[in-house]
Design a protein around this motif. Structure first.
Motif, PDB file in Angstrom:
ATOM      1  N   LEU A  29      -5.483   1.878  -3.913  1.00  0.00           N
ATOM      2  CA  LEU A  29      -5.200   1.663  -2.501  1.00  0.00           C
ATOM      3  C   LEU A  29      -4.898   0.201  -2.147  1.00  0.00           C
ATOM      4  O   LEU A  29      -3.905  -0.069  -1.455  1.00  0.00           O
ATOM      5  CB  LEU A  29      -6.368   2.175  -1.647  1.00  0.00           C
ATOM      6  CG  LEU A  29      -6.318   3.647  -1.249  1.00  0.00           C
ATOM      7  CD1 LEU A  29      -7.555   4.024  -0.474  1.00  0.00           C
ATOM      8  CD2 LEU A  29      -5.053   3.945  -0.448  1.00  0.00           C
ATOM      9  N   PRO A  30      -5.717  -0.775  -2.595  1.00  0.00           N
ATOM     10  CA  PRO A  30      -5.418  -2.159  -2.201  1.00  0.00           C
ATOM     11  C   PRO A  30      -4.023  -2.612  -2.605  1.00  0.00           C
ATOM     12  O   PRO A  30      -3.304  -3.245  -1.818  1.00  0.00           O
ATOM     13  CB  PRO A  30      -6.508  -2.968  -2.914  1.00  0.00           C
ATOM     14  CG  PRO A  30      -7.629  -2.002  -3.099  1.00  0.00           C
ATOM     15  CD  PRO A  30      -6.972  -0.687  -3.361  1.00  0.00           C
ATOM     16  N   VAL A 223       5.107   9.067  -3.829  1.00  0.00           N
ATOM     17  CA  VAL A 223       4.266   9.799  -2.879  1.00  0.00           C
ATOM     18  C   VAL A 223       2.950   9.073  -2.641  1.00  0.00           C
ATOM     19  O   VAL A 223       2.452   9.009  -1.510  1.00  0.00           O
ATOM     20  CB  VAL A 223       4.011  11.232  -3.381  1.00  0.00           C
ATOM     21  CG1 VAL A 223       3.062  11.966  -2.452  1.00  0.00           C
ATOM     22  CG2 VAL A 223       5.328  11.992  -3.500  1.00  0.00           C
ATOM     23  N   ASP A 224       2.376   8.502  -3.693  1.00  0.00           N
ATOM     24  CA  ASP A 224       1.096   7.812  -3.537  1.00  0.00           C
ATOM     25  C   ASP A 224       1.219   6.633  -2.577  1.00  0.00           C
ATOM     26  O   ASP A 224       0.332   6.402  -1.735  1.00  0.00           O
ATOM     27  CB  ASP A 224       0.597   7.318  -4.896  1.00  0.00           C
ATOM     28  CG  ASP A 224       0.120   8.458  -5.780  1.00  0.00           C
ATOM     29  OD1 ASP A 224      -0.067   9.573  -5.246  1.00  0.00           O
ATOM     30  OD2 ASP A 224      -0.060   8.248  -6.991  1.00  0.00           O
ATOM     31  N   ALA A 225       2.286   5.869  -2.694  1.00  0.00           N
ATOM     32  CA  ALA A 225       2.491   4.741  -1.788  1.00  0.00           C
ATOM     33  C   ALA A 225       2.689   5.226  -0.352  1.00  0.00           C
ATOM     34  O   ALA A 225       2.193   4.608   0.598  1.00  0.00           O
ATOM     35  CB  ALA A 225       3.686   3.908  -2.236  1.00  0.00           C
ATOM     36  N   ALA A 226       3.411   6.332  -0.184  1.00  0.00           N
ATOM     37  CA  ALA A 226       3.619   6.889   1.153  1.00  0.00           C
ATOM     38  C   ALA A 226       2.304   7.355   1.768  1.00  0.00           C
ATOM     39  O   ALA A 226       2.053   7.139   2.959  1.00  0.00           O
ATOM     40  CB  ALA A 226       4.620   8.036   1.092  1.00  0.00           C
ATOM     41  N   VAL A 227       1.452   7.974   0.961  1.00  0.00           N
ATOM     42  CA  VAL A 227       0.151   8.416   1.457  1.00  0.00           C
ATOM     43  C   VAL A 227      -0.711   7.213   1.829  1.00  0.00           C
ATOM     44  O   VAL A 227      -1.413   7.231   2.851  1.00  0.00           O
ATOM     45  CB  VAL A 227      -0.549   9.295   0.407  1.00  0.00           C
ATOM     46  CG1 VAL A 227      -1.991   9.585   0.818  1.00  0.00           C
ATOM     47  CG2 VAL A 227       0.217  10.598   0.209  1.00  0.00           C
ATOM     48  N   LEU A 231      -2.318   6.410   5.504  1.00  0.00           N
ATOM     49  CA  LEU A 231      -3.706   6.071   5.790  1.00  0.00           C
ATOM     50  C   LEU A 231      -3.807   4.761   6.574  1.00  0.00           C
ATOM     51  O   LEU A 231      -4.646   4.628   7.472  1.00  0.00           O
ATOM     52  CB  LEU A 231      -4.496   5.962   4.485  1.00  0.00           C
ATOM     53  CG  LEU A 231      -4.737   7.281   3.736  1.00  0.00           C
ATOM     54  CD1 LEU A 231      -5.360   7.007   2.370  1.00  0.00           C
ATOM     55  CD2 LEU A 231      -5.630   8.196   4.555  1.00  0.00           C
ATOM     56  N   LEU A 232      -2.955   3.809   6.225  1.00  0.00           N
ATOM     57  CA  LEU A 232      -2.941   2.544   6.956  1.00  0.00           C
ATOM     58  C   LEU A 232      -2.583   2.774   8.417  1.00  0.00           C
ATOM     59  O   LEU A 232      -3.224   2.207   9.321  1.00  0.00           O
ATOM     60  CB  LEU A 232      -1.935   1.590   6.308  1.00  0.00           C
ATOM     61  CG  LEU A 232      -1.747   0.226   6.976  1.00  0.00           C
ATOM     62  CD1 LEU A 232      -3.051  -0.557   6.987  1.00  0.00           C
ATOM     63  CD2 LEU A 232      -0.649  -0.570   6.270  1.00  0.00           C
TER      64      LEU A 232
END
Length: 253
Positions: A29-30, A223-227, A231-232
């Motif tokens: 995430l970071p 997709v992970d970056a979009a998710v 969340l941000l």
């Protein structure tokens, strides 16, 4: 008897958002959230959202007062037109702005002669956000004015206050509590605007790609970056509501 449907309603809102947490590994995430594209999109979203909220306040407060206090004919039709962006698909709003302010549009052609181009610029983002978000402010303020009634302005008039003095000394103070909560909703709506923005402003990194547009664009390849960006956006929206909403409620009490 109301606990069961209330719990289902809460689950319908919370569980889909919570499901985002299961898609991304916490360790990643970071790095995903601090990527240049995510930070640029967040900066642009907050900046344009604040400008759109300020513009909505400048234009929407007088409009709400007119709708609440005016007795002109056809007021119901005017009110319906003002609330139209609430029910229109945002893409339709974007097309309307594009064909009005584009180079071939009736107003866009005049602006083009003066050397002003609005579509696919940061100004187009602000206009799109204002178009879809301002009705939230107008609805909140008009409802507050109708609830308060016009007796205070009438008393001020009997004491010799003119219309402008009564507006500054009586009407505006009455609006302040409702204005706080309405501005919060307006900014939150502007922050999440997607359809009208991508239609009228496009998706150009650094100038028109807000966080919702960055999420949509990034989802095509990562997709992970979009998710993570989603969340941000959820966290920012929650912070805005949690910080500002209690103050608005306290002011109303």
């Amino acid at each position: 008897m109301l606990w069961a449907p209330a719990a289902l309603a809460l689950a319908l809102v919370v569980l889909p958002v919570a499901g985002l947490l299961t898609r991304v590994e916490p360790a990643r995430l970071p790095g995903l959230l601090l990527s240049p594209s995510a930070l640029d999109a967040l900066r642009l979203s907050v900046l344009t959202g604040l400008i759109a909220t300020a513009l909505a306040a400048v234009l929407g407060v007088p409009l709400a007062v007119v709708l609440a206090r005016s007795k002109m004919r056809g007021l119901r039709v005017v009110r319906a037109l003002v609330l139209l962006p609430l029910v229109l698909p945002p893409v339709v709003g974007g097309l309307a702005l594009l064909y009005l302010l584009g180079r071939t549009g009736p107003l866009g052609g005049v602006l083009a002669v003066a050397g002003i181009r609005l579509p696919y610029t940061t100004a187009a983002v602000v206009l799109s956000q204002t178009f879809v978000a301002m009705p939230f402010l107008v609805v909140g303020l008009e409802g507050a004015l109708r609830t308060a009634g016009g007796r205070y302005e009438q008393v001020a008039a009997t004491l010799g206050a003119g219309p402008w003095l009564a507006f500054r000394r009586v009407t505006l103070p009455l609006l302040l509590p409702a204005l706080g909560s309405s501005l919060v909703l307006t900014f939150a709506r502007a922050l999440g605007e997607f359809g009208a923005t991508i239609t009228f402003a496009g998706s150009l990194q650094g100038s028109t790609r807000t966080l919702p547009l960055a999420i949509y664009t990034t989802a095509q390849s990562d997709v992970d970056a979009a998710v993570a960006m989603s969340l941000l956006l959820v966290v920012v929206a929650l912070l805005v509501i949690v910080i500002a909403r209690p103050r608005a409620v306290e002011g109303r009490l």
